[in-house]
Design a protein around this motif. Structure first.
Motif, mmCIF file in Angstrom:
data_model
loop_
_atom_site.group_PDB
_atom_site.id
_atom_site.type_symbol
_atom_site.label_atom_id
_atom_site.label_comp_id
_atom_site.label_asym_id
_atom_site.label_seq_id
_atom_site.Cartn_x
_atom_site.Cartn_y
_atom_site.Cartn_z
ATOM 1 N N UNK A 246 6.660 35.052 -2.371
ATOM 2 C CA UNK A 246 7.822 35.862 -1.925
ATOM 3 C C UNK A 246 7.675 35.756 -0.153
ATOM 4 N N UNK A 247 8.821 35.388 0.580
ATOM 5 C CA UNK A 247 9.419 35.366 1.591
ATOM 6 C C UNK A 247 9.926 36.784 1.701
ATOM 7 N N UNK A 248 9.364 37.700 2.958
ATOM 8 C CA UNK A 248 9.840 39.062 3.507
ATOM 9 C C UNK A 248 10.910 38.806 4.165
ATOM 10 N N UNK A 249 11.649 40.107 4.967
ATOM 11 C CA UNK A 249 13.228 39.799 6.109
ATOM 12 C C UNK A 249 12.296 39.418 7.234
ATOM 13 N N UNK A 250 11.799 39.812 7.463
ATOM 14 C CA UNK A 250 10.896 40.252 9.176
ATOM 15 C C UNK A 250 9.497 38.567 9.039
ATOM 16 N N UNK A 251 10.124 37.585 8.332
ATOM 17 C CA UNK A 251 9.410 36.357 8.024
ATOM 18 C C UNK A 251 8.057 36.582 7.473
ATOM 19 N N UNK A 252 7.271 37.333 7.052
ATOM 20 C CA UNK A 252 6.007 37.325 6.334
ATOM 21 C C UNK A 252 6.230 37.533 5.124
ATOM 22 N N UNK A 253 4.685 36.635 4.585
ATOM 23 C CA UNK A 253 4.495 36.420 2.730
ATOM 24 C C UNK A 253 3.773 37.083 2.486
ATOM 25 N N UNK A 254 4.076 37.650 1.397
ATOM 26 C CA UNK A 254 3.364 38.602 0.220
ATOM 27 C C UNK A 254 2.591 37.305 -1.160
ATOM 28 N N UNK A 255 1.456 37.202 -1.582
ATOM 29 C CA UNK A 255 1.317 36.895 -3.090
ATOM 30 C C UNK A 255 1.653 37.934 -3.838
ATOM 31 N N UNK A 256 2.369 38.063 -4.677
ATOM 32 C CA UNK A 256 3.444 38.763 -5.901
ATOM 33 C C UNK A 256 2.579 38.101 -7.641
ATOM 34 N N UNK A 257 2.515 39.273 -8.388
ATOM 35 C CA UNK A 257 2.918 39.384 -9.089
ATOM 36 C C UNK A 257 4.139 39.455 -9.942
ATOM 37 N N UNK A 258 4.456 38.349 -10.778
ATOM 38 C CA UNK A 258 6.274 38.952 -11.133
ATOM 39 C C UNK A 258 6.362 38.499 -12.476
ATOM 40 N N UNK A 259 6.819 40.004 -13.592
ATOM 41 C CA UNK A 259 6.696 39.316 -14.919
ATOM 42 C C UNK A 259 8.375 39.994 -15.416
ATOM 43 N N UNK A 260 8.713 38.930 -15.634
ATOM 44 C CA UNK A 260 9.917 39.191 -15.781
ATOM 45 C C UNK A 260 10.063 38.488 -17.531
ATOM 46 N N UNK A 261 11.900 39.410 -17.903
ATOM 47 C CA UNK A 261 11.519 39.036 -19.549
ATOM 48 C C UNK A 261 13.741 39.276 -19.446
ATOM 49 N N UNK A 262 13.913 38.889 -20.466
ATOM 50 C CA UNK A 262 15.504 38.890 -20.608
ATOM 51 C C UNK A 262 16.271 39.748 -20.814
ATOM 52 N N UNK A 263 17.044 40.493 -20.690
ATOM 53 C CA UNK A 263 17.647 42.361 -20.327
ATOM 54 C C UNK A 263 19.091 41.994 -20.626
ATOM 55 N N UNK A 264 20.083 42.093 -21.758
ATOM 56 C CA UNK A 264 21.535 43.090 -21.066
ATOM 57 C C UNK A 264 21.764 43.877 -20.461
ATOM 58 N N UNK A 265 22.782 44.171 -19.493
ATOM 59 C CA UNK A 265 23.097 44.586 -19.024
ATOM 60 C C UNK A 265 24.752 44.775 -18.600
ATOM 61 N N UNK A 266 25.089 45.618 -18.881
ATOM 62 C CA UNK A 266 26.550 45.412 -18.987
ATOM 63 C C UNK A 266 27.088 44.005 -18.930
ATOM 64 N N UNK A 267 26.400 43.787 -20.418
ATOM 65 C CA UNK A 267 27.382 42.746 -20.868
ATOM 66 C C UNK A 267 27.338 40.908 -20.599
#
Length: 170
Positions: free
Chosen positions: A109-130
């Protein structure tokens, strides 16, 4: 011995992340005010993303601090502007993840300052506000990945073994 210590550290970190993810997954939809409070104040970086367009619909305080953008800026962005994969690669990765039932990614992922980070992302579907969104929990693993290459090689090997076992079971 050092490698064993690294493996134990990784397993503890994974267990901690799984506990947090299970807690998030257990939150019922009717508990949206409680979820809002949990989401906003949690120390883990969290984003709510519209899955088809990739639009960022909400971010918590930790995401704002991690990425360096103002909250209002992030709500005008798509995840493609943070993720370093091309739009085509992102689409392919989403399809592959859907096909495999995978909810875990390691990305840059790219940060606002232009740096990059290696990230682990855990995603799942979620119903929020319909609305059906992806709740993504992001964990920066940049320093750990650079300082513990043996651990990452071991994780890759464990992932391969797990995938083979899963194929056997299926």
């Amino acid at each position: 011995r050092r490698e064993r210590g690294l493996v134990l550290t990784l397993l503890r970190a994974i267990r901690w992340l799984m506990v947090v993810l299970l807690a998030v997954m257990a939150i019922p939809v009717q508990a949206e005010p409680a979820f809002r409070d949990f989401f906003d104040k949690h120390p883990l970086v969290m984003l709510l993303i519209e899955p088809k367009s990739g639009e960022i619909r909400d971010v918590n305080t930790s995401a704002v601090a991690f990425y360096g953008y103002h909250r209002e800026q992030m709500l005008k962005m798509k995840i493609d502007e943070i993720n370093t994969l091309s739009p085509q690669q992102i689409a392919e990765e989403r399809l592959l993840a859907l096909k495999e039932g995978r909810k875990h990614f390691i990305l840059r992922h790219r940060l606002q300052n232009g740096d990059f980070r290696t990230v682990e992302v855990f995603s799942r579907p979620y119903t929020f506000d319909g609305e059906d969104l992806l709740l993504s929990v992001v964990h920066d693993v940049s320093t750990r990945r650079q300082s513990e290459p043996a651990l990452w090689n071991y994780q890759h090997r464990v992932d391969q073994m797990a995938n083979e076992k899963l194929k056997e079971i299926r």
